[in-house]
Write a protein that holds these residues in place. Structure first.
Motif, short mmCIF file in Angstrom:
data_model
loop_
_atom_site.label_atom_id
_atom_site.label_comp_id
_atom_site.label_asym_id
_atom_site.label_seq_id
_atom_site.Cartn_x
_atom_site.Cartn_y
_atom_site.Cartn_z
N GLU A 47 24.08 -60.45 -75.61
CA GLU A 47 24.46 -60.44 -74.21
C GLU A 47 24.86 -59.05 -73.72
OE1 GLU A 47 24.29 -61.19 -70.37
OE2 GLU A 47 23.14 -62.49 -71.99
N ASP A 48 25.89 -58.49 -74.56
CA ASP A 48 26.50 -57.30 -74.08
C ASP A 48 25.27 -56.35 -74.35
OD1 ASP A 48 28.96 -58.20 -73.93
OD2 ASP A 48 29.75 -57.54 -75.93
N LEU A 49 24.37 -56.12 -75.19
CA LEU A 49 23.59 -55.20 -75.41
C LEU A 49 22.36 -55.57 -74.20
CD1 LEU A 49 21.91 -53.03 -76.72
CD2 LEU A 49 20.83 -54.60 -78.01
N ALA A 50 22.18 -56.79 -73.88
CA ALA A 50 21.27 -56.84 -72.70
C ALA A 50 22.02 -56.27 -71.51
CB ALA A 50 21.03 -58.38 -72.41
N GLN A 51 23.30 -56.45 -71.19
CA GLN A 51 23.97 -55.96 -70.05
C GLN A 51 23.67 -54.36 -70.23
OE1 GLN A 51 24.69 -57.04 -67.41
NE2 GLN A 51 24.59 -59.31 -67.97
N GLU A 52 23.89 -53.80 -71.30
CA GLU A 52 24.00 -52.16 -71.76
C GLU A 52 22.48 -51.85 -71.22
OE1 GLU A 52 25.66 -51.23 -75.35
OE2 GLU A 52 24.41 -49.55 -75.64
N LEU A 53 21.45 -52.50 -71.76
CA LEU A 53 20.21 -52.10 -71.51
C LEU A 53 19.82 -52.15 -69.83
CD1 LEU A 53 18.01 -53.83 -74.32
CD2 LEU A 53 18.96 -51.54 -74.13
N LYS A 54 20.55 -53.13 -69.17
CA LYS A 54 20.17 -53.10 -67.60
C LYS A 54 20.86 -51.84 -67.15
CE LYS A 54 19.97 -58.22 -67.41
NZ LYS A 54 20.60 -59.44 -66.98
N GLN A 55 21.84 -51.72 -67.48
CA GLN A 55 22.78 -50.35 -67.09
C GLN A 55 21.88 -48.96 -67.15
OE1 GLN A 55 25.22 -51.33 -65.08
NE2 GLN A 55 25.22 -49.21 -64.43
N HIS A 56 21.30 -49.39 -68.52
CA HIS A 56 20.50 -48.02 -68.71
C HIS A 56 19.35 -47.83 -67.95
CE1 HIS A 56 18.93 -45.04 -71.57
NE2 HIS A 56 17.78 -45.61 -71.32
N VAL A 57 18.44 -48.94 -67.43
CA VAL A 57 17.57 -48.91 -66.55
C VAL A 57 17.82 -48.39 -65.30
CG1 VAL A 57 15.61 -50.10 -65.42
CG2 VAL A 57 16.25 -50.39 -67.98
N ARG A 58 18.99 -48.99 -64.83
CA ARG A 58 19.51 -48.80 -63.52
C ARG A 58 19.73 -47.03 -63.62
NH1 ARG A 58 22.91 -51.33 -59.50
NH2 ARG A 58 22.47 -53.20 -60.89
N HIS A 59 20.26 -46.53 -64.47
CA HIS A 59 20.72 -45.03 -64.36
C HIS A 59 19.46 -44.37 -64.75
CE1 HIS A 59 22.33 -41.33 -66.53
NE2 HIS A 59 23.30 -41.70 -65.62
N GLU A 60 18.52 -44.80 -65.45
CA GLU A 60 17.06 -43.97 -65.59
C GLU A 60 16.18 -43.86 -64.58
OE1 GLU A 60 16.64 -41.72 -68.28
OE2 GLU A 60 18.80 -41.87 -68.41
N VAL A 61 15.86 -45.32 -63.94
CA VAL A 61 14.82 -45.42 -62.97
C VAL A 61 15.40 -45.81 -61.68
CG1 VAL A 61 12.74 -46.81 -62.35
CG2 VAL A 61 13.65 -46.59 -64.86
N GLY A 62 16.33 -46.56 -61.42
CA GLY A 62 17.13 -46.93 -60.31
C GLY A 62 17.36 -48.51 -60.40
N PRO A 63 18.46 -48.74 -59.30
CA PRO A 63 18.60 -50.29 -59.16
C PRO A 63 17.47 -51.43 -58.97
CG PRO A 63 19.94 -48.89 -57.70
CD PRO A 63 18.83 -48.25 -58.50
N ILE A 64 16.43 -50.81 -58.25
CA ILE A 64 15.40 -51.85 -58.23
C ILE A 64 14.75 -52.08 -59.44
CG2 ILE A 64 14.78 -51.54 -55.62
CD1 ILE A 64 12.68 -49.44 -56.35
N ALA A 65 14.46 -51.21 -60.10
CA ALA A 65 14.04 -51.32 -61.49
C ALA A 65 14.75 -52.55 -62.41
CB ALA A 65 13.44 -50.10 -62.25
N VAL A 66 16.01 -52.91 -62.40
CA VAL A 66 16.76 -53.52 -63.47
C VAL A 66 16.12 -54.78 -63.53
CG1 VAL A 66 18.95 -54.44 -63.80
CG2 VAL A 66 18.68 -52.40 -62.78
N PRO A 67 15.68 -55.18 -64.86
CA PRO A 67 15.36 -56.61 -65.18
C PRO A 67 16.23 -57.67 -64.79
CG PRO A 67 14.98 -54.95 -67.07
CD PRO A 67 16.02 -54.24 -66.05
N ALA A 68 15.95 -58.72 -64.36
CA ALA A 68 16.40 -59.96 -64.16
C ALA A 68 17.08 -60.48 -65.64
CB ALA A 68 16.02 -60.91 -63.15
N ALA A 69 15.99 -60.46 -66.48
CA ALA A 69 16.32 -61.01 -67.87
C ALA A 69 15.80 -60.11 -68.89
CB ALA A 69 15.72 -62.47 -67.90
N ILE A 70 16.58 -60.09 -69.97
CA ILE A 70 16.14 -59.32 -71.22
C ILE A 70 16.08 -60.26 -72.33
CG2 ILE A 70 16.52 -57.72 -72.65
CD1 ILE A 70 17.60 -55.79 -70.36
N GLU A 71 14.96 -60.26 -73.12
CA GLU A 71 14.72 -61.21 -74.15
C GLU A 71 14.63 -60.32 -75.22
OE1 GLU A 71 11.59 -64.73 -74.87
OE2 GLU A 71 12.04 -64.62 -72.77
N PHE A 72 15.19 -60.66 -76.54
CA PHE A 72 14.84 -59.83 -77.82
C PHE A 72 13.91 -60.63 -78.51
CE2 PHE A 72 18.91 -58.85 -76.22
CZ PHE A 72 18.94 -57.53 -75.95
N VAL A 73 12.78 -59.90 -78.97
CA VAL A 73 11.82 -60.43 -79.67
C VAL A 73 11.48 -59.76 -80.91
CG1 VAL A 73 10.89 -61.84 -77.82
CG2 VAL A 73 10.19 -59.45 -78.41
#
Ligand code: WT7
Length: 638
Positions: free
Chosen positions: A579-605
């Motif tokens: 869950e922590d890594l999912a949060q970190e990745l969301k933060q990373h997308v927010r930083h690189e692309v912007g808040p509108i691009a943040v995934p609602a869910a991240i699934e590790f596969v």
């Protein structure tokens, strides 16, 4: 096969006819006949509008030149500048003291510009840009919050014959850097910060980081909005208000004479693959298209107060906040901040305060405001409204009815306008005299030839899903992808190459009355709250994180936002998902692309379904998430 029904817009028998009063007062009461006439000769229709709504320094020789299709030319030989039609001519007419723009800041600040004062401000800033070395044909990147200086910077750029590339203020470092690099802008115009929900967005910090990743920028002009601390690099960064005090910022600057087909602006939009596309619009046809559509569809009259609640950083704002209303000599209202801030009645308060007569917004905003209940709207006198509009994604009939009843008080027709960054202006839309069905954009506009077809080009039967295509060129069409004409042909003109049609990327159906119902995107574009995002940009942001090896994104239907992003990530060997890594990745997308691009869910596969040629099959991922049948899996790698 068409897929991805985003929001249910099932055709229904519900029809809303315009009142006699609306028809009698419409700018074009006989629109249905005008439309029939235009269908017989679209080129003649646009020719007449070009003469009706615009001044030309020198008349054009040919309305449509199709000798090098799909690189069409409109109004070839005509000399023009959109700033002449939008400002210069009004500043010298009786309109000079009419309000061109009314602005309210999120914090309650107010500013008003007459045509004359806006014209002066644009002249001044054009001279400032000139002193920074900007010349005809150069590109200027503009990355600002929703302040009056954003349209001023756009108009000033165009006055000099330069090309603007506005990057939406909600984008972050990498998104901005990519766009600056692609446009090769030596000058960047930005703000110290922007207000959003009572907090500041650090635009200058983001711009600094983007410039360090895209060192082509030599000069940065900073408009002070929030007053927050920012770092100014000597020799590179200049305050707008300092430059304005210099003698070079004189209030007169000659307007450059442009060819109708000279570049006007680039606007980046997300596509199926790779980096965002710089959609190019040109000086002549674009003006004709947007002025005509605004006049006919939103019925603009001299006394109207027009509010297009989009951001100037999107095509909606370019066409219908900045250029078309000014060309028509209208009064536009612009609001800086978030709709529900500080209370859910903020918008309705402003409709009342400024006597807004026409409101044009997006389904996602309507759904968000609807959630708070109608009591917030009922507190305000909304009787000034006479027309409403919707754009960006299909509007679900429930939101349509709420908007019609509680905002329009059952007397304001709703103009559901379908179009794209690439079309420049409205394409499928009613006008006030067209009977409405909630959820349908009704009919192609006069002079527009649209259809829903099968993969082999046959017209679909009524109510059959198919590809939405445009069968005739139109004046506001994008002319190319900046620096990549092959990609223009490949993206829009290859699906139906044998027929010479433009493919929109959307699926749609026509009902028994010939009304169009847009279903959604057929490609890897996701509409989140009406914003257009390419899976590629979000995926490359995820992969740029040190722990991610591979990523795939899909859009999943969402009641409020239309769609949300669902991301799948394969991690590098030795990393484990949490869950922590999912949060970190969301933060990373927010930083690189912007808040509108943040995934609602991240699934590790552990793996992603791919074709034998290695393309990710997002369609299968989507079917899995939605619990739908997988369909044809014959191309899946074993
Ligand atoms: C895509 C284009 C054009 C201004 C804003 C969006 C979707 C747009 C509607 C509508 C259903 C709509 C389409 C289109 N779309 N308007 N009224 N009904 N869908 O411009 O960001 O270039 O997106 O937005 O899917 O292809 P854009």
């Amino acid at each position: 096969m068409p897929n991805g029904a985003d929001i249910s817009t099932a055709p229904s028998s519900e029809i809303y006819y315009p009142s006699d009063e609306v028809v009698a007062n419409a700018n074009v009461p006989d629109y249905m006949e005008v439309r029939e006439e235009a269908l017989k000769d679209p080129v003649a229709f646009w020719d007449a509008r070009a003469k009706e709504f615009l001044d030309w320094y020198e008349p054009y020789e040919q309305v449509l030149d199709d000798s090098n299709a799909p690189f069409y030319k409109w109004f070839a030989g005509g000399k023009t500048n959109i700033v002449h039609n939008a400002l210069d001519r009004h500043a010298q007419s009786w309109r000079k003291n009419k309000l061109a723009m009314i602005w309210e800041g999120e914090n309650g600040d107010q500013r008003m510009f007459s045509y004359f004062s806006l014209w002066k401000a644009v002249n001044r800033f054009a001279n400032i840009l000139k002193s920074m070395g900007v010349q005809k044909g150069d590109t200027v990147t503009i990355y600002m919050g929703r302040v009056p200086e954003l349209p001023i910077a756009m108009l000033a750029t165009v006055k000099l014959g330069a090309i603007h590339s506005v990057v939406y203020g909600g984008f972050s470092e990498q998104a901005l850097a990519n766009r600056i690099t692609d446009a090769q802008s030596k000058v960047l115009v930005t703000c110290d910060g922007a207000w959003l929900r009572g907090k500041t967005v650090n635009l200058k910090d983001i711009a600094d980081e983007a410039v360090s990743r895209s060192p082509v920028v030599q000069k940065v002009i900073v408009y002070k909005r929030t007053g927050q601390d920012v770092e100014m690099v000597p020799g590179r960064d200049f305050w707008w208000h300092d430059l304005e005090k210099l003698p070079i910022a004189s209030p007169y600057c000659e307007t450059e004479v442009m060819d109708a087909e000279d570049p006007l602006f680039i606007l980046y939009t997300s596509g199926t693959t790779g980096k965002p596309k710089g959609v190019l619009h040109t000086c002549g046809g674009y003006q004709v298209h947007i002025a005509t559509t605004l006049k006919y569809v939103f019925d603009l009259k001299e006394e109207d107060r027009w509010w297009c609640a989009a951001d100037p950083g999107w095509i909606t704002g370019h066409s219908y906040i900045v250029y078309a209303p000014l060309i028509l000599g209208a009064t536009s209202f612009i609001y800086e901040g978030a709709p529900g801030y500080p209370y859910p009645d903020r918008w309705w308060k402003m409709v009342e305060r400024y006597n807004i007569s026409i409101l044009y917004t997006a389904p996602t905003a309507i759904r968000a405001l609807m959630r708070f209940g109608e009591a917030w709207a009922e507190r305000h006198d909304l009787s000034s409204l006479r027309l409403l509009g919707s754009v960006g994604e299909p509007i679900n009939p429930e939101a349509w009815r709420w908007y019609y009843k509680h905002i329009g008080q059952e007397k304001c027709p709703i103009m559901d306008t379908w179009w794209q960054t690439e079309t420049g202006g409205f394409m499928i839309t009613p006008t006030p005299v067209v009977p409405l069905k909630p959820g349908s954009g009704t009919l192609p506009f006069a002079g527009v030839v649209a259809d829903v077809v099968r993969a082999n080009g046959e017209t679909c039967d009524p109510n059959e899903d198919g590809y939405l295509v445009l069968k005739q060129p139109w004046p506001g069409m994008a002319r190319t992808v900046w620096g990549d004409p092959d990609r223009y042909v490949e993206t829009y003109w290859s699906e139906f190459r044998d027929f010479g049609w433009y493919f929109t990327g959307d699926s749609a159906r026509k009902d028994d009355d010939g009304y169009f119902w847009i279903i959604g995107r057929m490609d890897d574009v996701i509409k989140v709250s009406g914003y257009r995002l390419g899976t590629a940009e979000i995926e490359s942001a995820l992969v740029s994180h040190a722990k991610v090896a591979e990523a795939a994104c899909i859009g999943v239907p969402d009641e409020l936002r239309g769609n949300v992003i669902h991301a799948f990530c394969i991690l590098n060997a030795g990393e484990t998902g949490s869950e922590d890594l999912a949060q970190e990745l969301k933060q990373h997308v927010r930083h690189e692309v912007g808040p509108i691009a943040v995934p609602a869910a991240i699934e590790f596969v552990d793996n992603l379904p791919k074709t034998r040629s290695g393309k990710i099959m997002r369609r299968l991922l989507k079917a899995q998430v939605l619990g739908q049948p997988l369909g044809d899996t014959s191309t899946l790698a074993g």
